[in-house]
Motif scaffolding. Structure first.
Motif, PDB file in Angstrom:
ATOM      1  N   MET A  85      13.648  16.191   0.480  1.00  0.00           N
ATOM      2  CA  MET A  85      13.254  17.599   0.507  1.00  0.00           C
ATOM      3  C   MET A  85      14.235  18.372   1.378  1.00  0.00           C
ATOM      4  O   MET A  85      14.628  17.916   2.459  1.00  0.00           O
ATOM      5  CB  MET A  85      11.845  17.753   1.071  1.00  0.00           C
ATOM      6  N   VAL A  86      14.613  19.559   0.906  1.00  0.00           N
ATOM      7  CA  VAL A  86      15.504  20.449   1.664  1.00  0.00           C
ATOM      8  C   VAL A  86      14.830  21.815   1.745  1.00  0.00           C
ATOM      9  O   VAL A  86      14.432  22.385   0.720  1.00  0.00           O
ATOM     10  CB  VAL A  86      16.891  20.573   0.995  1.00  0.00           C
ATOM     11  N   ARG A  87      14.712  22.331   2.975  1.00  0.00           N
ATOM     12  CA  ARG A  87      14.066  23.636   3.158  1.00  0.00           C
ATOM     13  C   ARG A  87      15.013  24.542   3.933  1.00  0.00           C
ATOM     14  O   ARG A  87      15.526  24.171   4.994  1.00  0.00           O
ATOM     15  CB  ARG A  87      12.749  23.489   3.903  1.00  0.00           C
ATOM     16  N   LEU A  88      15.256  25.736   3.381  1.00  0.00           N
ATOM     17  CA  LEU A  88      16.080  26.721   4.078  1.00  0.00           C
ATOM     18  C   LEU A  88      15.254  27.379   5.195  1.00  0.00           C
ATOM     19  O   LEU A  88      14.058  27.634   5.032  1.00  0.00           O
ATOM     20  CB  LEU A  88      16.571  27.792   3.112  1.00  0.00           C
ATOM     21  N   VAL A  89      15.925  27.661   6.278  1.00  0.00           N
ATOM     22  CA  VAL A  89      15.270  28.289   7.426  1.00  0.00           C
ATOM     23  C   VAL A  89      15.353  29.802   7.279  1.00  0.00           C
ATOM     24  O   VAL A  89      16.418  30.342   7.015  1.00  0.00           O
ATOM     25  CB  VAL A  89      15.934  27.841   8.742  1.00  0.00           C
ATOM     26  N   TYR A  90      14.235  30.470   7.411  1.00  0.00           N
ATOM     27  CA  TYR A  90      14.204  31.935   7.447  1.00  0.00           C
ATOM     28  C   TYR A  90      14.871  32.545   6.209  1.00  0.00           C
ATOM     29  O   TYR A  90      15.876  33.269   6.303  1.00  0.00           O
ATOM     30  CB  TYR A  90      14.892  32.460   8.712  1.00  0.00           C
TER      31      TYR A  90
END
Length: 637
Positions: free
Chosen positions: A269-274
């Protein structure tokens, strides 16, 4: 009747008529000539003998001796010396049989030559009349030999003409054979073009056929392009080009529940910050460019890795399923390294804290909700570690622990020792539920306790060890044994690595030739990625199998739909559509439109369409309405 046979019959008739006419003319002309020559000879010989007798003493003994000497020295049918009063003074007659020619030939062609006559003088008085006729057997012999020679020349001429005519017919009809072959290929759902011949009549036919094939190919290519556009629109994220949430989750569910891949793998899983701050600072266009770059890196990470797929779940959250990575640490490290080298440097001057990455292990038959919950928890742990961080959860089931060096022994002994078996799943016809055929899947028994591994657990290792060919050949033998004692049809899966193995194809052909009746009940299918990776080899294999009476299809169809226009050259009997398009079909109107178009295009080629991965039997009426001819999956029993 073939043109060659008709040609030989025509040549035989023409040569027979020609020979008969020539023979009659030749024999009659020769007979007339020989009759004239025989008559002249009779006259000359009679005159010479009469002159000789005139000069001799006229006593009976001397006359008889002279006549006998002439008769014995020459070839006469008779010599007769007759007195003026009609009494026969001397007579010699040939009493032998006809030699040099058959008697029926002499009766068929009688020769009539008048005997030669001359007077024998005694001074100024007539002593007698000599009559003689040369023997005609030599005339018959000459005629017979001439007839045989003429017959031999006619036979030789007929054979030579026939051979030359055969070669000429074959040369002339070669373009016609190409047209016939093209028509047969169209009947077998293979749309091919042939070179236009120089013969004007055949050129017109060939051009018309080629034009028809060209229009059909163009129509299929146009429809395939339209459906590919629709597929991308429905199943891909418009910004990143990655799989949409619904399509990715459907693919992930297939990997977890299906048997194509191993029983364990990794989810990253990859989640972008802000993300909102990114949009505000970079603007909509540059923010989309950042997302597109990220999507490209995640997409490229799956190159050469079967089943690995990336998708955008929501906003700034992405996921990558990695069936080839049993260890989530290895999967996470691979993708994290790519992001740090290929994506982050371009944007870190503006945002130093861009993403968080987490990885967990999944196992077969795991709940999708449970897997995603564990992945979310891991992402929370990664976020707690700081900017651009990575967190891995290594717990969960693992694959059967077998050292790499022992796999070859295990698989080789399995083939020899009968540790391979088949499990069968029904493929039903439309919404009726009637059996279409059974799909066979391979199982490997690893120990005495009866533990069974599915194909996804051991076939990747078999591919690395080049052992897929003997395993696939063993599977075909098991299917033949099953069909020998039971009714129905069976579909057999062939590995992508096997179809290009020339030795395997020879062994398979030799095996199937011994079971012509069973071949009619055997179906062979190859995964789509294997078909397009070894397209020419699959095309040859499909043609060979169809000549033996088997049916041929493609499994997990639809992932490389852009190349589906090639289907027009394969002569396929059926395709099995990838479960990613089928699961949840009742709620996905976009996929409904896509699948309906796919079924219409396949049916135009005479191809049966089967849905894979049907989870709910209530979907069967809808699938039948969309055009599916059959279905299989956990919801079909």
């Amino acid at each position: 009747m073939s043109l060659i046979k008709q040609l030989w019959i025509a040549i035989a008739l023409v040569m027979t008529v020609a020979f008969g006419g020539s023979l009659v003319v030749s024999v009659l002309s020769a007979r007339h000539y020989l009759e004239q020559q025989l008559q002249v000879k009779n006259i000359d010989n009679a005159t010479a003998l009469a002159l000789s007798l005139t000069q001799m003493d006229k006593d009976p003994v001397t006359m008889e001796l002279q006549v006998a000497a002439q008769f014995d020295a020459g070839h006469y049918r008779f010599i007769r010396l007759t007195a003026p009063n009609g009494d026969t003074l001397v007579e010699k007659v040939y009493e032998g049989k006809l030699e040099g020619a058959p008697s029926w030939f002499a009766r068929l062609i009688p020769i009539h030559a008048e005997p030669g006559q001359a007077m024998v003088q005694d001074g100024w008085k007539q002593f007698a009349t000599i009559s003689l006729a040369s023997h005609d057997q030599y005339v018959y012999k000459s005629l017979w030999e001439g007839t045989l020679e003429l017959l031999a020349w006619f036979v030789f001429g007929s054979a030579a003409t026939g051979l030359l005519g055969t070669l000429a017919i074959r040369f002339i009809t070669r373009p016609l054979n190409d047209v016939v072959g093209q028509a047969q290929a169209i009947a077998e759902r293979r749309f091919t073009t042939v070179e236009e011949p120089r013969t004007p009549e055949l050129r017109a036919v060939t051009r018309a056929m080629n034009d028809m094939v060209g229009r059909l190919k163009a129509m299929f290519a146009e429809e395939a392009a339209r459906l590919e556009t629709l597929r991308k629109k429905v199943n891909r994220d418009a910004v990143t080009g990655l799989s949409s949430r619904e399509y990715f989750l459907s693919h992930l569910r297939e990997i977890i529940a299906g048997e194509t891949f191993g029983s364990v793998g990794s989810l990253v899983m990859v989640r972008l910050v802000y993300l909102n701050e990114l949009n505000a600072k970079l603007g909509h266009r540059r923010a989309d460019e950042l997302l597109k770059d990220l999507g490209q890196v995640l997409y490229n990470a799956g190159n050469g890795r079967g089943g690995q797929r990336a998708g955008r779940l929501k906003g700034g959250e992405f996921a990558v399923v990695c069936p080839t990575f049993e260890s989530p640490t290895e999967a996470a490290k691979d993708i994290h390294d790519r992001l740090m080298k290929e994506w982050l440097p371009k944007w870190q001057n503006e945002f130093t804290d861009l993403f968080h990455l987490a990885a967990v292990r999944y196992h077969r038959d795991q709940s999708l909700a449970d897997l995603l919950t564990r992945a979310d928890e891991a992402l929370a742990q990664a976020q707690a570690k700081g900017s651009n961080s990575m967190f891995v959860v290594e717990d969960g089931k693992s694959r059967m622990s077998v050292p790499a060096e022992q796999w070859r022994t295990l698989l080789t002994e399995a083939v020899r020792g009968g540790q391979l078996s088949l499990a069968f799943y029904p493929v039903v016809r439309g919404s009726e539920g009637a059996a279409l055929h059974q799909e066979s899947v391979i199982r490997l028994q690893t120990d005495a306790s009866g533990t069974l591994l599915s194909a996804g657990d051991f076939m990747p290792m078999a591919a690395n060890l080049n052992l897929t060919a003997p395993i696939d050949l063993n599977v075909v033998k098991l299917a033949i044994e099953h069909l020998s004692t039971r009714s129905g049809d069976i579909a057999v899966n062939l590995s992508a690595e096997t179809i290009a193995d020339f030795q395997f194809r020879n062994q398979l052909t030799e095996l199937l030739q011994g079971y012509p009746e069973i071949c009619k009940r055997l179906l062979f299918e190859v995964p789509e990625y294997g078909v397009f990776r070894q397209f020419d080899a699959f095309k040859e294999l499909a043609r060979t199998l169809k000549e033996l009476g088997c049916r041929v299809g493609i499994e997990y169809f639809g992932q490389r739909f852009a190349e589906s226009d090639k289907l027009s050259t394969l002569g396929l009997d059926y395709i099995k559509v990838h479960p990613s398009y089928v699961r949840g079909i009742a709620e996905n109107t976009g996929n409904q439109e896509f699948l309906q178009g796919l079924c219409n295009m396949a049916h135009a080629l005479g191809i049966v369409v089967i849905a894979l991965g049907v989870e709910n039997r209530d979907d069967l009426p809808l699938l039948a309405k969309l055009g599916f001819d059959g279905a299989t999956g956990p919801g079909v029993k």
